[in-house]
Design an enzyme around this catalytic site. Structure first.
Site, PDB file in Angstrom:
ATOM      1  N   CYS A  26       0.816  -1.229   0.000  1.00  0.00           N
ATOM      2  CA  CYS A  26       0.000   0.000   0.000  1.00  0.00           C
ATOM      3  C   CYS A  26       0.845   1.272   0.000  1.00  0.00           C
ATOM      4  O   CYS A  26       0.322   2.365  -0.208  1.00  0.00           O
ATOM      5  CB  CYS A  26      -0.961  -0.005   1.175  1.00  0.00           C
ATOM      6  N   HIS A  63      -3.018   7.491   1.992  1.00  0.00           N
ATOM      7  CA  HIS A  63      -3.447   6.180   1.500  1.00  0.00           C
ATOM      8  C   HIS A  63      -4.850   5.917   2.041  1.00  0.00           C
ATOM      9  O   HIS A  63      -5.141   6.157   3.209  1.00  0.00           O
ATOM     10  CB  HIS A  63      -2.470   5.101   1.969  1.00  0.00           C
ATOM     11  N   ASN A 104     -10.045   0.245  -0.459  1.00  0.00           N
ATOM     12  CA  ASN A 104      -8.579   0.311  -0.446  1.00  0.00           C
ATOM     13  C   ASN A 104      -8.043  -0.294  -1.743  1.00  0.00           C
ATOM     14  O   ASN A 104      -8.144  -1.500  -1.947  1.00  0.00           O
ATOM     15  CB  ASN A 104      -8.071  -0.464   0.774  1.00  0.00           C
TER      16      ASN A 104
HETATM   17  O1  UT7 Z   1      -3.663  -0.489   3.594  1.00  0.00           O
HETATM   18  C1  UT7 Z   1      -3.065  -0.743   4.807  1.00  0.00           C
HETATM   19  C2  UT7 Z   1      -3.676  -1.938   5.349  1.00  0.00           C
HETATM   20  N1  UT7 Z   1      -4.983  -1.859   5.839  1.00  0.00           N
HETATM   21  C3  UT7 Z   1      -5.411  -1.066   6.836  1.00  0.00           C
HETATM   22  O2  UT7 Z   1      -4.832  -0.072   7.149  1.00  0.00           O
HETATM   23  C4  UT7 Z   1      -6.629  -1.503   7.576  1.00  0.00           C
HETATM   24  C5  UT7 Z   1      -6.380  -1.421   9.050  1.00  0.00           C
HETATM   25  N2  UT7 Z   1      -7.413  -1.984   9.881  1.00  0.00           N
HETATM   26  C6  UT7 Z   1      -8.713  -1.628   9.844  1.00  0.00           C
HETATM   27  O3  UT7 Z   1      -9.140  -0.836   9.041  1.00  0.00           O
HETATM   28  C7  UT7 Z   1      -9.634  -2.201  10.910  1.00  0.00           C
HETATM   29  O4  UT7 Z   1      -8.860  -2.836  11.890  1.00  0.00           O
HETATM   30  C8  UT7 Z   1     -10.671  -3.202  10.347  1.00  0.00           C
HETATM   31  C9  UT7 Z   1     -11.687  -2.450   9.522  1.00  0.00           C
HETATM   32  C10 UT7 Z   1      -9.984  -4.258   9.499  1.00  0.00           C
HETATM   33  C11 UT7 Z   1     -11.404  -3.855  11.488  1.00  0.00           C
HETATM   34  O5  UT7 Z   1     -12.019  -2.903  12.305  1.00  0.00           O
HETATM   35  P1  UT7 Z   1     -11.874  -2.967  13.903  1.00  0.00           P
HETATM   36  O6  UT7 Z   1     -12.685  -1.874  14.455  1.00  0.00           O
HETATM   37  O7  UT7 Z   1     -10.404  -2.994  14.217  1.00  0.00           O
HETATM   38  O8  UT7 Z   1     -12.592  -4.324  14.233  1.00  0.00           O
HETATM   39  P2  UT7 Z   1     -11.959  -5.638  14.877  1.00  0.00           P
HETATM   40  O9  UT7 Z   1     -10.981  -6.277  13.967  1.00  0.00           O
HETATM   41  O10 UT7 Z   1     -11.530  -5.328  16.272  1.00  0.00           O
HETATM   42  O11 UT7 Z   1     -13.240  -6.512  14.964  1.00  0.00           O
HETATM   43  C12 UT7 Z   1     -14.335  -6.192  15.831  1.00  0.00           C
HETATM   44  C13 UT7 Z   1     -15.377  -7.276  15.677  1.00  0.00           C
HETATM   45  C14 UT7 Z   1     -14.798  -8.675  15.808  1.00  0.00           C
HETATM   46  O12 UT7 Z   1     -15.744  -9.482  16.461  1.00  0.00           O
HETATM   47  P3  UT7 Z   1     -15.598  -9.814  18.016  1.00  0.00           P
HETATM   48  O13 UT7 Z   1     -14.272 -10.503  18.141  1.00  0.00           O
HETATM   49  O14 UT7 Z   1     -15.650  -8.499  18.728  1.00  0.00           O
HETATM   50  O15 UT7 Z   1     -16.779 -10.704  18.277  1.00  0.00           O
HETATM   51  C15 UT7 Z   1     -14.642  -9.122  14.379  1.00  0.00           C
HETATM   52  O16 UT7 Z   1     -14.712 -10.532  14.257  1.00  0.00           O
HETATM   53  O17 UT7 Z   1     -15.933  -7.206  14.366  1.00  0.00           O
HETATM   54  C16 UT7 Z   1     -15.836  -8.489  13.746  1.00  0.00           C
HETATM   55  N3  UT7 Z   1     -15.666  -8.278  12.303  1.00  0.00           N
HETATM   56  C17 UT7 Z   1     -16.726  -8.103  11.493  1.00  0.00           C
HETATM   57  N4  UT7 Z   1     -18.050  -8.074  11.725  1.00  0.00           N
HETATM   58  C18 UT7 Z   1     -18.853  -7.854  10.674  1.00  0.00           C
HETATM   59  C19 UT7 Z   1     -14.527  -8.207  11.573  1.00  0.00           C
HETATM   60  N5  UT7 Z   1     -14.829  -8.007  10.289  1.00  0.00           N
HETATM   61  C20 UT7 Z   1     -16.189  -7.940  10.204  1.00  0.00           C
HETATM   62  C21 UT7 Z   1     -17.087  -7.737   9.144  1.00  0.00           C
HETATM   63  N6  UT7 Z   1     -18.393  -7.700   9.421  1.00  0.00           N
HETATM   64  N7  UT7 Z   1     -16.676  -7.555   7.873  1.00  0.00           N
END
Ligand code: UT7
Length: 323
Positions: free
Chosen positions: A113, A250, A280
């Site tokens: 990225c 980005h 992204n």
């Molecule tokens: O380009 C550079 C690389 N990419 C990035 O910079 C992305 C960086 N990361 C992010 O944007 C965020 O961390 C994400 C969008 C990927 C995730 O958001 P988050 O607020 O950090 O959520 P999380 O990973 O802590 O997940 C929270 C909950 C989890 O469930 P539990 O464990 O609380 O029960 C996940 O399993 O949300 C769940 N979850 C989803 N639920 C519905 C993860 N993905 C999804 C989904 N739909 N697509």
């Protein structure tokens, strides 16, 4: 002083638009969750027979036509991509050929990225050293080909697309009022390689692999390192942060864009965001944002735009350009 001045931009997004709602049919997710946590509402997906080189060639062609220069006057084509057409030859040489360029050099660059800021740094060095007069920097990706469509934590985040900047060497005064690249900083730290990458690859599994990510950790690195990269770049130029007219980071997640702007005390209305419509697009995301903002009239000639990125590696950096 020699500077790399942006002559023009070009962009291409595949016709097929995939909305968040489409994921609801196959995954335990929702439009609300995706939009609320990322700001993404849709992404473009390449057709089966549409390759990274096709996207990139269309973006490059638009940039060349818009600058009104002969294609064969381009000395260097750098393609920033993680999703090349084939393992070899470099996708950049296919693009070079499809654009009708028969001279100079072309190569691919993989910094995930951060690919665009890496490619800008490399192109800028070739230009300011006097070796190259015109360079086409393209970010192009077909991430749809390397996603695990069963992993709701990653597949909802990415989209396909391409954008290009045509740079030209021009003699300028050597002040911060000069047009062109004022600073292009890049960094990497391989100790964080296990946070984001592909499970598998050419040499390890004889496949392209699929994307995995430790989302929370990457999020934390992004909101810490992108502001640092902007501060480093601006202090290298000697300009204050308040001199930034536009921040074009980005485009990974709207919450990351908001966090970066907040840390830098940059007002949200100075942040160029395309994440809602494009998701992204990895190395293509910054040039796409620059293309959109310059075409809708926001980003004007003479304005200062700072472009920080962070990606797998970890890699990160920031390009500062006076448009
Ligand atoms: O380009 C550079 C690389 N990419 C990035 O910079 C992305 C960086 N990361 C992010 O944007 C965020 O961390 C994400 C969008 C990927 C995730 O958001 P988050 O607020 O950090 O959520 P999380 O990973 O802590 O997940 C929270 C909950 C989890 O469930 P539990 O464990 O609380 O029960 C996940 O399993 O949300 C769940 N979850 C989803 N639920 C519905 C993860 N993905 C999804 C989904 N739909 N697509």
């Amino acid at each position: 002083m020699l500077r790399s001045v942006v002559l023009s931009t070009g962009a291409y997004l595949p016709a097929r638009v995939m909305t968040n709602a489409e994921f609801e049919k196959t995954l335990d997710t929702s439009d609300d969750w995706i939009e609320g946590r990322t700001g993404i509402t849709q992404r473009h997906i390449a057709a089966r027979d549409e390759l990274t080189s096709d996207l990139a060639t269309k973006a490059g062609k638009q940039a060349i036509e818009s600058a009104g220069v002969p294609a064969d006057s381009i000395d260097l084509v750098i393609l920033a991509t993680t999703t090349p057409d084939e393992t070899m030859p470099a996708t950049a040489v296919k693009i070079q050929q499809q654009l009708g360029i028969t001279r100079g050099a072309a190569f691919d660059l993989n910094a995930a990225c951060s690919g665009f800021v890496y490619a800008m740094a490399v192109a800028n060095n070739f230009i300011i050293s006097g070796q190259v007069k015109r360079a086409l920097v393209i970010g192009a990706e077909t991430y749809s080909r390397i996603l695990d469509w069963n992993d709701r934590g990653t597949c909802i985040l990415f989209g396909d697309g391409a954008a290009a900047l045509l740079l030209e060497r021009q003699e300028q005064k050597g002040t911060n009022d000069d047009r062109g690249v004022l600073f292009a900083g890049i960094h990497s730290d391989g100790q964080y390689a296990s946070l984001l990458g592909t499970q598998g690859g050419v040499s390890s599994t004889r496949t392209a692999g699929t994307v995995f990510m430790a989302g929370k950790e990457i999020f934390r690195h992004a909101v810490a390192r992108m502001p640092d990269a902007v501060e480093e770049a601006m202090s290298a130029t000697g300009l204050p942060l308040s001199a930034i007219d536009w921040l074009a980071p980005h485009q990974a997640n709207q919450r990351i864009l908001d966090g970066v702007a907040q840390k830098l005390h940059i007002s949200p209305d100075k942040v160029i965001s395309t994440v809602a419509g494009h998701a992204n697009t990895s190395a293509a995301s910054i040039p796409l944002a620059l293309h959109v903002a310059s075409h809708d009239g926001r980003l004007k000639r003479g304005q200062l735009v700072a472009c920080p990125a962070l990606g797998a590696g970890l890699t990160w950096g920031c390009t500062v350009v006076r448009w």
